[in-house]
Design an enzyme around this catalytic site. Structure first.
Site, PDB file in Angstrom:
ATOM      1  CB  CYS A 118      -0.945  -0.005   1.194  1.00  0.00           C
ATOM      2  SG  CYS A 118      -2.168  -1.311   1.058  1.00  0.00           S
ATOM      3  CG  HIS A 119       0.450   3.674   2.136  1.00  0.00           C
ATOM      4  ND1 HIS A 119      -0.453   2.833   2.728  1.00  0.00           N
ATOM      5  CD2 HIS A 119      -0.276   4.574   1.460  1.00  0.00           C
ATOM      6  CE1 HIS A 119      -1.681   3.218   2.429  1.00  0.00           C
ATOM      7  NE2 HIS A 119      -1.607   4.269   1.664  1.00  0.00           N
ATOM      8  N   GLY A 120       4.420   1.191   0.880  1.00  0.00           N
ATOM      9  CA  GLY A 120       5.850   0.942   0.761  1.00  0.00           C
ATOM     10  C   GLY A 120       6.623   0.799   2.050  1.00  0.00           C
TER      11      GLY A 120
ATOM     12  CE1 TYR B 300      -3.981   5.692  -0.359  1.00  0.00           C
ATOM     13  CE2 TYR B 300      -3.000   5.894  -2.527  1.00  0.00           C
ATOM     14  CZ  TYR B 300      -3.229   5.158  -1.387  1.00  0.00           C
ATOM     15  OH  TYR B 300      -2.706   3.903  -1.291  1.00  0.00           O
TER      16      TYR B 300
END
Lengths: 154, 442
Positions: A118-120, B300
């Site tokens: 998702c966000h590394g 986001y």
């Protein structure tokens, strides 16, 4: 004061109903037979609706984790503190990224541990956060070895 | 509604008089139709009407979908397939509802941008603007919970990530964030209990939105509409009755907007969706590339560009809080940016920065905007999406916190016309009867 107390007493059931119900709380522990998890393999099982990774670590993975015990990291922990004594080959982790709850995949990232899609966030082979937005290491649940090939989680 | 001129409604028949003395609802409708509206409103002003139709479309299709949908973790995904394959016209109604959400956000973003450009948030319309911001927040909550209901892989991952935002509060008071997420989930992870809760709220919130829309229109009818030159109505000559002038103009815009809507529904119904959502939710696997729906991408991107979890979450919520504060951040007395040549450029940059953030939100954080070399492993290095997001995010905030307060005090605006009629009539004061030709501007 009395009115506020009355309102709070009335409101609490309406709020608390959303908290985990009795049958959800009853799923507190599970037992798993890991005899078929070969060296270098990992299984994901579900405990309290969350994935739990049971990883049979190779000596190379353990060595890489121990070698970094004193490296700089956001949530410092030694590899030994994350496994049961004498069972360093078994790493049991809640498979939920401590950033925003995605399920990290194994083998990615520069430490060849877990990488969150998702966000590394990058975790090492001990499940410790090394860099990325996650603040904490992958959680180690309460567990115990209940037999030579059995583990009880929760 | 205190902003209305004295009512012109004269009940004629006996039944009308009888009703008018008991519930003057016909009077209300007639007064709304007669409402004096600035005669120079352009097409950017038609999006309010478009949004009203969008809300009605979502409520009608949503109520119908709920007749066939099952909010249960084991049956939700299959019930959506049942709607798509078996229910008569189910495919049509669901595609209208799913694409309707995107159309609703497209229209609301244009509506918000119009308000920002023409200064519609300034006195005396601050409450009108705040109510609009509340509607927007409710829309985001409703859209998010609606996206969870099909219980596909992206539904599940979206529910996990968004609810986990609240776990950041563990960094403020240990345990607080976990208590909130456990409560939201009704368990220790997103599960069937979460799905039922979201279904209940997804059904409720559109009616709350409809209620706030009533307040929004009420607050609009007190000062009346702003208009492209941002000068308040000074006489009856500056206005035309809402009907037929704006019923026809809004009606035309609604038809044009629904051509685009229909194109998506009939020719590209899945263009705005994600293929991973065709797979049933699986708590053991998160899809490799998760992204929110397009209308959440700018926020986001801001969340993802900040490596510290709590600050990232606060920056994301803060970017929406900026909208609420805008009436008090803008120090300029001139409403319309038509007469603020410098502010106009900053505004155009703001729109581009927001679109750019949206683009970044759809990319992987380590993707390169400009590749300058490679690491030993062969991974590209250079100017990454994360860095572009940071720069654009800083500009997003600077627009509200620096440009709006400072520019209003320092810039020299162009000469603002004294009345709405002046720019068309060359500045001379004209008798009311001679303004008819000005209406083509409307």
């Amino acid at each position: 004061m009395g009115t506020a107390g009355g309102v709070a007493a009335l409101a609490w059931p309406l709020i608390d109903q959303m908290n985990p119900s009795a049958d959800t709380l009853a799923m507190a522990s599970i037992e798993y037979d890991f005899s078929k998890v070969a060296l270098g393999q990992q299984v994901s099982i579900i405990w309290r609706n969350k994935p739990v990774f049971i990883r049979h670590r190779t000596p190379a993975e353990i060595a890489a984790a121990v070698a970094d015990d004193h490296a700089s990291m956001p949530d410092p922990a030694t590899d030994a503190s994350r496994v049961k004594a004498g069972k360093a080959e078994w790493l049991v982790l809640v498979g939920v990224c401590t950033h925003l709850g995605c399920v990290p995949g194994f083998g990615g990232g520069e430490y060849r541990g877990w990488l969150c899609p998702c966000h590394g966030s990058v975790y090492d082979t001990s499940g410790r956060i090394r860099h990325g937005p996650a603040p904490k290491n992958l959680a180690v649940p309460d567990y115990a070895f209940t037999g030579p090939t059995k583990v009880k989680i929760g | 509604m205190s902003g209305h001129p004295p009512s012109t409604y004269e009940p004629k028949t006996g039944i009308e008089k009888w009703l008018d003395a008991r519930l003057p609802i016909v009077r209300l409708a007639v007064d709304m139709m007669d409402f004096p509206t600035p005669k120079n409103l352009n097409y950017w002003w038609t999006f309010g009407g478009i949004l009203a139709v969008c809300l009605m479309t979502q409520i009608v299709t949503g109520v119908i979908l709920a007749m066939h949908y099952v909010p249960n973790e084991n049956m939700a995904f299959n019930s959506v397939e049942h709607i798509m394959r078996d229910v008569n016209y189910g495919w049509l109604i669901r595609y209208i509802h799913a694409n309707g959400a995107s159309m609703f956000f497209l229209a609301v973003y244009i509506h918000i941008a119009r308000g920002m450009y023409y200064g519609s948030y300034k006195a005396p319309r601050e409450v009108l603007w705040l109510l609009g911001c509340i509607i927007y927040l409710l829309m985001m909550a409703t859209a998010f919970m609606g996206y969870v209901l099909p219980w596909g892989q992206m539904s599940y991952a979206g529910a996990v990530v968004i609810t986990s935002l609240f776990s950041a509060f563990d960094q403020v008071i240990p345990g607080l964030g976990t208590a909130i997420t456990t409560w939201l989930w009704g368990g220790f992870a997103v599960s069937g209990a979460t799905l039922n809760t979201f279904f209940s709220l997804h059904y409720l919130l559109p009616f709350v939105i409809a209620g706030v829309v009533v307040l929004h229109i009420w607050a609009l009818h007190v000062p009346g509409n702003n208009n492209p030159i941002g000068v308040e109505v000074s006489s009856k000559a500056d206005t035309v009755p809402f009907h037929p002038y704006y019923t026809v103009k809004d009606g035309f815009a609604i038809v044009a907007f629904f051509v685009l809507f229909a194109w998506f529904v009939f020719f590209a119904p899945e263009a705005l969706g994600h293929v991973d959502n065709q797979t049933k939710a699986n708590p053991l696997v998160t899809p490799a590339h998760i992204v929110p729906e397009w209308y959440f991408l700018p926020f986001y991107a801001i969340l993802r560009s900040i490596p510290q979890k709590l600050i990232g979450v606060l920056a994301m919520f803060g970017s929406i809080a900026m909208l609420f504060a805008l009436p008090w951040l803008d120090t300029s007395k001139v409403k319309s940016m038509r007469y603020r040549p410098t502010a106009r450029w900053f505004f155009i940059l703001f729109v581009l920065a927001t679109l750019g953030l949206g683009w970044c939100g759809g990319k992987e954080p380590d993707d390169m905007v400009m590749t300058m070399g490679h690491t030993a492993n062969g991974d590209p290095t250079g100017f990454s999406v994360t860095w572009l997001s940071r720069i654009l995010g800083i500009y997003y905030y600077a627009y509200f916190l620096l440009v709006m307060p400072i520019l209003g005090l320092r810039e020299t605006p162009n000469k603002v016309p004294t009345t709405i009629s002046t720019p068309v009539l060359g500045g001379a004061a004209m008798p009311a009867g001679s303004t008819a030709q000005a209406e083509k501007k409307g």
